[in-house]
Design a protein around this motif. Structure first.
Motif, PDB file in Angstrom:
ATOM      1  N   ARG A 101      12.843   6.720  10.273  1.00 46.21           N
ATOM      2  CA  ARG A 101      12.184   7.969  10.239  1.00 46.21           C
ATOM      3  C   ARG A 101      10.785   7.672   9.398  1.00 46.21           C
ATOM      4  NH1 ARG A 101      17.165   8.991  10.832  1.00 46.21           N
ATOM      5  NH2 ARG A 101      17.921  11.060  11.769  1.00 46.21           N
ATOM      6  N   GLY A 102      10.605   6.440   9.404  1.00 47.44           N
ATOM      7  CA  GLY A 102       9.221   5.984   8.507  1.00 47.44           C
ATOM      8  C   GLY A 102       9.385   6.218   7.014  1.00 47.44           C
ATOM      9  N   MET A 103      10.608   6.264   6.633  1.00 48.14           N
ATOM     10  CA  MET A 103      10.924   6.264   4.934  1.00 48.14           C
ATOM     11  C   MET A 103      11.207   4.767   4.478  1.00 48.14           C
ATOM     12  SD  MET A 103      13.295   9.654   5.410  1.00 48.14           S
ATOM     13  CE  MET A 103      13.402  10.097   3.707  1.00 48.14           C
ATOM     14  N   HIS A 104      11.006   4.801   3.445  1.00 48.02           N
ATOM     15  CA  HIS A 104      11.154   3.492   2.583  1.00 48.02           C
ATOM     16  C   HIS A 104      12.526   3.936   1.605  1.00 48.02           C
ATOM     17  CE1 HIS A 104       7.306   2.504   3.891  1.00 48.02           C
ATOM     18  NE2 HIS A 104       7.441   1.059   3.616  1.00 48.02           N
ATOM     19  N   VAL A 105      13.183   2.706   1.294  1.00 49.54           N
ATOM     20  CA  VAL A 105      14.397   3.212   0.565  1.00 49.54           C
ATOM     21  C   VAL A 105      14.291   2.230  -0.648  1.00 49.54           C
ATOM     22  CG1 VAL A 105      17.013   2.915   0.526  1.00 49.54           C
ATOM     23  CG2 VAL A 105      15.755   3.360   2.696  1.00 49.54           C
ATOM     24  N   TRP A 106      14.429   3.068  -1.589  1.00 49.58           N
ATOM     25  CA  TRP A 106      14.562   2.319  -2.907  1.00 49.58           C
ATOM     26  C   TRP A 106      15.988   2.631  -3.733  1.00 49.58           C
ATOM     27  CZ3 TRP A 106       9.622   4.188  -6.231  1.00 49.58           C
ATOM     28  CH2 TRP A 106       8.557   3.417  -6.153  1.00 49.58           C
ATOM     29  N   GLN A 107      16.553   1.631  -4.580  1.00 48.08           N
ATOM     30  CA  GLN A 107      17.936   1.640  -5.152  1.00 48.08           C
ATOM     31  C   GLN A 107      17.595   1.331  -6.522  1.00 48.08           C
ATOM     32  OE1 GLN A 107      20.728  -0.509  -2.807  1.00 48.08           O
ATOM     33  NE2 GLN A 107      21.777  -1.222  -4.691  1.00 48.08           N
ATOM     34  N   ASP A 108      18.534   2.092  -7.384  1.00 40.39           N
ATOM     35  CA  ASP A 108      18.515   1.836  -8.731  1.00 40.39           C
ATOM     36  C   ASP A 108      19.234   0.679  -8.961  1.00 40.39           C
ATOM     37  OD1 ASP A 108      18.191   2.994 -11.611  1.00 40.39           O
ATOM     38  OD2 ASP A 108      18.488   4.866 -10.538  1.00 40.39           O
ATOM     39  N   ILE A 109      18.752  -0.319  -9.983  1.00 44.32           N
ATOM     40  CA  ILE A 109      19.367  -1.416 -10.366  1.00 44.32           C
ATOM     41  C   ILE A 109      19.410  -1.109 -12.077  1.00 44.32           C
ATOM     42  CG2 ILE A 109      17.478  -2.640 -10.525  1.00 44.32           C
ATOM     43  CD1 ILE A 109      18.900  -5.104  -9.502  1.00 44.32           C
ATOM     44  N   VAL A 110      20.558  -1.635 -12.701  1.00 44.40           N
ATOM     45  CA  VAL A 110      20.967  -1.449 -14.005  1.00 44.40           C
ATOM     46  C   VAL A 110      21.316  -2.563 -14.536  1.00 44.40           C
ATOM     47  CG1 VAL A 110      22.387  -0.061 -15.433  1.00 44.40           C
ATOM     48  CG2 VAL A 110      21.964   0.547 -13.021  1.00 44.40           C
ATOM     49  N   PRO A 111      20.058  -3.339 -15.251  1.00 44.88           N
ATOM     50  CA  PRO A 111      20.435  -4.830 -15.831  1.00 44.88           C
ATOM     51  C   PRO A 111      20.934  -4.704 -17.233  1.00 44.88           C
ATOM     52  CG  PRO A 111      17.811  -4.146 -15.637  1.00 44.88           C
ATOM     53  CD  PRO A 111      18.823  -3.167 -14.912  1.00 44.88           C
ATOM     54  N   HIS A 112      21.110  -3.497 -17.680  1.00 46.49           N
ATOM     55  CA  HIS A 112      21.852  -3.578 -19.147  1.00 46.49           C
ATOM     56  C   HIS A 112      23.218  -3.973 -19.181  1.00 46.49           C
ATOM     57  CE1 HIS A 112      23.839   0.418 -18.484  1.00 46.49           C
ATOM     58  NE2 HIS A 112      22.877   1.110 -18.396  1.00 46.49           N
ATOM     59  N   GLY A 113      23.986  -3.848 -17.843  1.00 48.33           N
ATOM     60  CA  GLY A 113      25.155  -4.315 -17.718  1.00 48.33           C
ATOM     61  C   GLY A 113      26.418  -3.703 -17.758  1.00 48.33           C
ATOM     62  N   GLY A 114      26.196  -2.208 -18.329  1.00 53.76           N
ATOM     63  CA  GLY A 114      27.423  -1.703 -18.317  1.00 53.76           C
ATOM     64  C   GLY A 114      28.207  -1.901 -19.865  1.00 53.76           C
ATOM     65  N   SER A 115      29.456  -2.257 -19.688  1.00 53.37           N
ATOM     66  CA  SER A 115      30.231  -2.521 -20.918  1.00 53.37           C
ATOM     67  C   SER A 115      30.908  -3.643 -21.246  1.00 53.37           C
ATOM     68  CB  SER A 115      31.765  -1.360 -20.468  1.00 53.37           C
ATOM     69  OG  SER A 115      32.439  -1.812 -21.528  1.00 53.37           O
TER      70      SER A 115
ATOM     71  N   ASP B 130       0.943  -1.285  -0.028  1.00 48.89           N
ATOM     72  CA  ASP B 130       0.013   0.001   0.099  1.00 48.89           C
ATOM     73  C   ASP B 130       0.792   1.380   0.046  1.00 48.89           C
ATOM     74  OD1 ASP B 130      -2.365  -1.508  -0.169  1.00 48.89           O
ATOM     75  OD2 ASP B 130      -2.639  -1.405   2.050  1.00 48.89           O
ATOM     76  N   TRP B 131       1.966   1.248   0.649  1.00 52.46           N
ATOM     77  CA  TRP B 131       2.841   2.611   0.654  1.00 52.46           C
ATOM     78  C   TRP B 131       3.268   2.967  -0.586  1.00 52.46           C
ATOM     79  CZ3 TRP B 131       7.811   3.163  -1.205  1.00 52.46           C
ATOM     80  CH2 TRP B 131       8.465   2.073  -1.480  1.00 52.46           C
ATOM     81  N   ILE B 132       3.312   2.062  -1.855  1.00 53.64           N
ATOM     82  CA  ILE B 132       3.627   2.586  -2.877  1.00 53.64           C
ATOM     83  C   ILE B 132       2.832   3.761  -3.401  1.00 53.64           C
ATOM     84  CG2 ILE B 132       3.821   1.899  -5.453  1.00 53.64           C
ATOM     85  CD1 ILE B 132       6.100   0.789  -3.905  1.00 53.64           C
ATOM     86  N   ARG B 133       1.405   3.405  -3.130  1.00 49.71           N
ATOM     87  CA  ARG B 133       0.447   4.353  -3.606  1.00 49.71           C
ATOM     88  C   ARG B 133       0.652   5.770  -3.122  1.00 49.71           C
ATOM     89  NH1 ARG B 133      -3.934   1.041  -5.620  1.00 49.71           N
ATOM     90  NH2 ARG B 133      -3.572  -1.079  -4.941  1.00 49.71           N
ATOM     91  N   ARG B 134       1.413   5.996  -1.829  1.00 48.63           N
ATOM     92  CA  ARG B 134       1.394   7.112  -1.331  1.00 48.63           C
ATOM     93  C   ARG B 134       2.950   7.515  -1.297  1.00 48.63           C
ATOM     94  NH1 ARG B 134      -1.246   3.911   1.902  1.00 48.63           N
ATOM     95  NH2 ARG B 134       0.409   3.711   3.442  1.00 48.63           N
ATOM     96  N   ALA B 135       3.634   7.101  -2.297  1.00 46.36           N
ATOM     97  CA  ALA B 135       5.141   7.329  -2.116  1.00 46.36           C
ATOM     98  C   ALA B 135       5.451   8.704  -2.663  1.00 46.36           C
ATOM     99  CB  ALA B 135       6.123   6.315  -2.622  1.00 46.36           C
TER     100      ALA B 135
END
Length: 281
Positions: free
Chosen positions: A168-182, A85-90
């Motif tokens: 602090r009641g905050m959620h944490v998203w991290q970038d993930i990069v599946p194109h793999g770089g070089s 549910d938190w996604i809807r209010r992020a």
């Protein structure tokens, strides 16, 4: 009035990228859907070409567009039922712990200074943070998915950043990069089959890994598991989630045709990253 809708079931076996065109012809309109189907053909080898729909609605465009949701529901093309549910209010605050792009990631200081900014971010009304890519070598050039970029800080400091955000009641998203770089990285040398090939057999120097190659999908699923399990992050923003940059003309691809590295690969990769994350959160 009649409305015409072109629809693609992207969960059906064998679908490919599509686009539509409209062209006026006197008192009529030509409407066309094109599926970007590319691959090698072999005698007596059959291909499934997906599920494409032409839907005529006897009403105006506004009603026709709302009825698309009925078609989506009938085919299971809906948000996952277990979406929290938190996604809807992020309300996301996005940053890189080393700094801004304009400073070449050098004006913030890393994990420890980022911890000190959490109160200010919360005061802005943000209840979630989205961290740009943290893996070595640099943002959006992932070389070692299990090592942090130089200058960010220690694994312990990152865990502390995530824990303080949660306090602090905050959620944490991290970038993930599946194109793999070089294609110069060691994993590309160890697993050349993971690279998308052009028709002459050459590979790209960036955004070069095949989103639809099963063992590469499994690799990225393990990466997704790692950060959720080890640091307690809440999920990911997936970079370049649409799939590979080009069709994969490698004749040994473990799926039906070259163009399946594109949108089908993106969807399969998204599902794997989500499934890997959900195992621990």
């Amino acid at each position: 009035k009649c409305s015409l809708l072109f629809l693609t079931n992207e969960l059906a076996t064998g679908f490919d990228n599509t686009n539509t065109t409209l062209e006026n012809r006197d008192e009529a309109v030509d409407a066309s859907l094109f599926a970007d189907i590319q691959g090698h053909t072999q005698p007596n080898v059959y291909q499934t070409l997906g599920e494409y729909w032409l839907w005529l609605q006897d009403n105006h465009t506004g009603i026709a567009l709302t009825r698309i949701h009925e078609w989506h529901r009938d085919r299971g093309l809906v948000p996952p039922a277990d979406r929290p549910d938190w996604i809807r209010r992020a309300t996301l605050y996005s940053f890189h712990p080393k700094g801004s792009i304009g400073s070449l990631w050098s004006d913030w200081g890393g994990f420890e200074p980022s911890i000190k900014q959490l109160d200010r971010i919360a005061e802005l009304g943000c209840n979630a943070i989205w961290l740009l890519p943290l893996e070595d070598l640099s943002p959006y050039w992932p070389r070692d998915y299990y090592k942090f970029q130089d200058g960010l800080g220690t694994p312990e400091q990152y865990k502390q950043l995530v824990d303080r955000a949660h306090e602090r009641g905050m959620h944490v998203w991290q970038d993930i990069v599946p194109h793999g770089g070089s294609n110069t990285y060691q994993r590309a040398k160890d697993h050349p089959e993971w690279l998308v090939q052009q028709e002459d057999g050459s590979t790209l120097n960036y955004w070069c890994f095949d989103f639809n190659w099963p063992s590469w999908i499994d690799y990225m699923k393990d990466v997704a598991r790692h950060y959720v399990k080890t640091y307690g992050i809440n999920g990911y923003r997936i970079d370049a989630c649409g799939g590979s940059k080009i069709p994969n003309w490698n004749p040994d691809i473990p799926y039906s045709r070259a163009s399946q590295s594109l949108t089908p690969g993106g969807i399969h990769m998204q599902k794997a990253i989500r499934d890997g994350s959900r195992e621990f959160n």
